[in-house]
Design a protein around this motif. Structure first.
Motif, PDB file in Angstrom:
ATOM      1  N   SER A 127       0.866  -1.166   0.000  1.00  0.00           N
ATOM      2  CA  SER A 127       0.000   0.000   0.000  1.00  0.00           C
ATOM      3  C   SER A 127       0.908   1.224   0.000  1.00  0.00           C
ATOM      4  CB  SER A 127      -0.889  -0.020   1.241  1.00  0.00           C
ATOM      5  OG  SER A 127      -1.836   1.009   1.162  1.00  0.00           O
ATOM      6  N   ALA A 128       0.732   2.108  -0.967  1.00  0.00           N
ATOM      7  CA  ALA A 128       1.563   3.309  -1.074  1.00  0.00           C
ATOM      8  C   ALA A 128       0.787   4.378  -1.836  1.00  0.00           C
ATOM      9  CB  ALA A 128       2.875   2.983  -1.780  1.00  0.00           C
ATOM     10  N   LYS A 129       1.275   5.585  -1.765  1.00  0.00           N
ATOM     11  CA  LYS A 129       0.629   6.714  -2.461  1.00  0.00           C
ATOM     12  C   LYS A 129       1.169   6.850  -3.877  1.00  0.00           C
ATOM     13  CE  LYS A 129      -1.166   9.065   1.344  1.00  0.00           C
ATOM     14  NZ  LYS A 129      -2.484   8.599   1.633  1.00  0.00           N
ATOM     15  N   ASP A 130       0.256   7.178  -4.805  1.00  0.00           N
ATOM     16  CA  ASP A 130       0.688   7.433  -6.178  1.00  0.00           C
ATOM     17  C   ASP A 130       1.035   8.912  -6.344  1.00  0.00           C
ATOM     18  OD1 ASP A 130      -1.692   8.852  -6.499  1.00  0.00           O
ATOM     19  OD2 ASP A 130      -2.558   7.467  -7.956  1.00  0.00           O
ATOM     20  N   GLU A 131       1.280   9.304  -7.579  1.00  0.00           N
ATOM     21  CA  GLU A 131       1.724  10.666  -7.867  1.00  0.00           C
ATOM     22  C   GLU A 131       0.671  11.717  -7.528  1.00  0.00           C
ATOM     23  OE1 GLU A 131      -0.891   9.885 -11.186  1.00  0.00           O
ATOM     24  OE2 GLU A 131       0.615   8.592 -10.277  1.00  0.00           O
ATOM     25  N   GLN A 132      -0.584  11.296  -7.359  1.00  0.00           N
ATOM     26  CA  GLN A 132      -1.676  12.231  -7.038  1.00  0.00           C
ATOM     27  C   GLN A 132      -2.029  12.226  -5.553  1.00  0.00           C
ATOM     28  OE1 GLN A 132      -4.409  13.001  -9.976  1.00  0.00           O
ATOM     29  NE2 GLN A 132      -2.474  13.101 -11.054  1.00  0.00           N
ATOM     30  N   GLY A 133      -1.363  11.337  -4.785  1.00  0.00           N
ATOM     31  CA  GLY A 133      -1.673  11.241  -3.364  1.00  0.00           C
ATOM     32  C   GLY A 133      -2.729  10.195  -3.046  1.00  0.00           C
TER      33      GLY A 133
END
Length: 151
Positions: A14-20
Motif C-alpha cells: 500500500s503506497a501513495k501514487d503521484e496524485q496522493g
C-alpha cells in the motif's frame, strides 16, 4: 537480487501514487498486474521503458493487464514524469521504500566503477489471484512490452 519467484504470492503493498491516492495490491484483485520498478523518473532508460509500456497500454488492457510503475521518487517528481509523457497508469512515490523493499529490488549496484545502493530495474507480472507469474530482472527498456507478453 529479489528472492521472489514465479508461484510466490505477491507482497501485499500500500503506497501513495503521484496524485496522493493510496494504491494497494487488493485494488487489482481479479486483474493481471504488471509492476515495474525503475531507478529514477525522467532518466533516459526509465523514460524509454515507461514510454514503451505506455505506447502499448491499450494492448495490455485488452489482455486484462493493469500497469503500475514504482520508484523512490517524490510524488511531485512522479507527477511531473507522468504529465510530461502522458502515462495512462499510476506511478507510486515510494519514498520510504516500503514497496521496493517488500519486493526485494533495493540493493548494491555499480555504475561507472562506483558502488552504491539503489533500485534494481525489475518487473513483476502478477495474476488475478495475487500470485507472481513472472519476474523479469534483465529488462530491455526499448522492448519491455514484448518481454512481458512473450509468455
Amino acid at each position: 537480487m529479489t528472492q521472489l519467484k514465479a508461484g510466490d504470492p505477491a507482497p501485499n503493498f500500500s503506497a501513495k501514487d503521484e496524485q496522493g491516492n493510496t494504491i494497494s495490491l487488493g485494488d487489482y484483485k481479479g486483474k493481471k498486474l504488471v509492476v515495474f520498478f525503475y531507478p529514477k523518473a525522467s532518466t533516459p532508460g526509465c523514460t524509454v521503458e515507461a514510454c514503451n509500456l505506455n505506447d502499448n497500454f491499450e494492448r495490455f488492457q485488452s489482455l486484462g493487464y493493469e500497469i503500475l510503475g514504482v520508484s523512490a521518487d517524490s510524488a511531485k517528481r512522479q507527477s511531473n514524469f507522468k504529465t510530461k509523457y502522458g502515462f495512462q497508469y499510476p506511478l507510486l512515490a515510494d519514498e520510504d521504500k516500503a514497496v521496493i523493499e517488500a519486493f526485494g529490488v533495493w540493493g548494491p549496484k555499480k555504475f561507472m566503477g562506483k558502488e552504491y545502493d539503489g533500485i534494481h530495474r525489475t518487473t513483476f507480472v502478477i495474476d488475478e489471484k495475487g500470485v507472481i507469474e513472472n519476474v523479469i530482472t534483465k529488462v530491455k527498456t526499448k522492448d519491455h512490452t514484448a518481454q512481458i507478453l512473450a509468455d
